[in-house]
Design a protein around this motif. Sequence first.
Motif, PDB file in Angstrom:
ATOM      1  N   GLU A  49      20.789 -22.068  34.011  1.00  0.00           N
ATOM      2  CA  GLU A  49      21.781 -21.294  33.275  1.00  0.00           C
ATOM      3  C   GLU A  49      21.284 -21.100  31.846  1.00  0.00           C
ATOM      4  OE1 GLU A  49      26.584 -21.379  32.279  1.00  0.00           O
ATOM      5  OE2 GLU A  49      25.580 -23.161  33.057  1.00  0.00           O
ATOM      6  N   VAL A  50      21.289 -19.873  31.367  1.00  0.00           N
ATOM      7  CA  VAL A  50      20.877 -19.574  29.997  1.00  0.00           C
ATOM      8  C   VAL A  50      22.133 -19.193  29.221  1.00  0.00           C
ATOM      9  CG1 VAL A  50      19.436 -18.147  28.493  1.00  0.00           C
ATOM     10  CG2 VAL A  50      18.612 -18.787  30.772  1.00  0.00           C
ATOM     11  N   VAL A 104      14.066 -24.018  24.794  1.00  0.00           N
ATOM     12  CA  VAL A 104      12.641 -23.765  24.942  1.00  0.00           C
ATOM     13  C   VAL A 104      12.225 -22.802  23.834  1.00  0.00           C
ATOM     14  CG1 VAL A 104      10.784 -22.931  26.427  1.00  0.00           C
ATOM     15  CG2 VAL A 104      12.754 -24.116  27.431  1.00  0.00           C
ATOM     16  N   ASP A 105      11.234 -23.201  23.062  1.00  0.00           N
ATOM     17  CA  ASP A 105      10.747 -22.406  21.935  1.00  0.00           C
ATOM     18  C   ASP A 105       9.752 -21.371  22.445  1.00  0.00           C
ATOM     19  OD1 ASP A 105      10.447 -21.650  19.289  1.00  0.00           O
ATOM     20  OD2 ASP A 105       8.913 -23.166  18.857  1.00  0.00           O
ATOM     21  N   LEU A 106       9.987 -20.104  22.145  1.00  0.00           N
ATOM     22  CA  LEU A 106       9.125 -19.020  22.590  1.00  0.00           C
ATOM     23  C   LEU A 106       8.361 -18.432  21.405  1.00  0.00           C
ATOM     24  CD1 LEU A 106      11.620 -17.107  24.928  1.00  0.00           C
ATOM     25  CD2 LEU A 106      10.101 -19.016  25.490  1.00  0.00           C
ATOM     26  N   ASP A 107       7.086 -18.167  21.592  1.00  0.00           N
ATOM     27  CA  ASP A 107       6.244 -17.576  20.543  1.00  0.00           C
ATOM     28  C   ASP A 107       6.040 -16.097  20.850  1.00  0.00           C
ATOM     29  OD1 ASP A 107       4.449 -16.868  18.626  1.00  0.00           O
ATOM     30  OD2 ASP A 107       2.761 -17.997  19.452  1.00  0.00           O
ATOM     31  N   GLY A 138      19.164 -23.311  26.022  1.00  0.00           N
ATOM     32  CA  GLY A 138      18.825 -21.908  25.851  1.00  0.00           C
ATOM     33  C   GLY A 138      17.396 -21.697  25.403  1.00  0.00           C
ATOM     34  N   LEU A 139      17.187 -20.587  24.718  1.00  0.00           N
ATOM     35  CA  LEU A 139      15.867 -20.176  24.247  1.00  0.00           C
ATOM     36  C   LEU A 139      15.918 -19.923  22.750  1.00  0.00           C
ATOM     37  CD1 LEU A 139      15.123 -17.552  27.056  1.00  0.00           C
ATOM     38  CD2 LEU A 139      14.234 -19.899  26.947  1.00  0.00           C
ATOM     39  N   HIS A 140      14.772 -20.082  22.104  1.00  0.00           N
ATOM     40  CA  HIS A 140      14.667 -19.852  20.659  1.00  0.00           C
ATOM     41  C   HIS A 140      13.450 -18.973  20.412  1.00  0.00           C
ATOM     42  CE1 HIS A 140      13.203 -20.949  16.563  1.00  0.00           C
ATOM     43  NE2 HIS A 140      14.491 -20.955  16.275  1.00  0.00           N
TER      44      HIS A 140
END
Length: 378
Positions: A214-215, A139-142, A174-176
């Motif tokens: 789960e991350v 998931v892309d986070l700004d 995960g996260l980006h």
Amino acid sequence: MRDSRFGRVSAVADVVPDTLRTPAVVLDETAVEHNIAAAIRLIGGADRWRPHFKTARTRWAVDRLRAAGVDRFKVSTFGELSALLAFGVPDVLMAQPVTEATRPTVAALAAGFPGTVVSVLAEDAKAASGWEQPVDVFVDLDPGLGRTGVPLDDVAAVVGVADAFVAAGHRLAGLHVYDGHLADHDPVAKREAVSRELAQVSAVVDALRAAGHEVTEVVVGGTHTFVEHAQQRTSVAWGEVMTFGAGTVVYNDHRSLERFASQGEAAELVAAAAVVARVISKRSGGLTVDAGLTAIQIDAGVPHAVVVSDPELHVGRPSQEHLFLEGNGSLLEPGSLVVLLPRHLDTALVQFDRLHRIAADGHITVEPVVAPRADDPS
């Protein structure tokens, strides 16, 4: 006096042949090895690094990273993705939100290399449908850049995107989080901004885990916040899954070296790549060389480059194929070589199709540079 941060690249004009076709990119093997080792020490292990391939851009550099234990990378173009798949790397993140139009290309490329995990960015729950095969998704986070991603403070929206992809049979990888807007902050303001960012990411990680997700990886920052994230990695509960997206640190450029000069261990990083240009005209007040906008670019501000082979010369305003160097160049005549370190190497390097890799013994190997856009890396 030449700056020690510029290392051997400042003297490559004395190594390359006089017949070198200019402008040309040169790469110092020893400096690359040095930078890779220094970066790994700074972040605490090779498994914590997911460098952006947009800087390395050669098989040789990828091989050196992998030899040091780096097996995860990220890319932004199909050409970069194709190259890393062909190189046999085990894990690649397509760090560009995939749309309905581009999904088939990503899927087709990944299908041809089942030994590589290809993951994608997502910022919209709707993007979870329409895939023929399950994918790994970040998931892309700004965090305030305003370019792509779910706003970092919209925790519910992040969980919603993760829920949609998992419900559709995909895996949450995960996260980006990319914070390019912090690039030119002063060191204190940047450190404080990264601290606030990490606190917000912590809230997202907690919410995802509370929702049953789960991350396993959180990719943070770039070269401009490399040190700040490294310094604060142990201050967050999820620090063990933090990876670093910095790519420029493999070669470095004038901007990165300016930032690292006062940042402890990061001050060990040195210039490993530069642009060699040739004097084509000499006149009052300076020299003109054959390395304009198509060699150094101007996207990172001024000075657009520095003359590392002769600190008495200063870069003026470039045109498409020419660059005026202001200052006393009395010892240089038309035909002489000068060495430029671009302020932003990534956008300079992408304009070349090859570079000249210089070994410790002075041997020069011509290395192909990966095309940024073509599907076929050859």
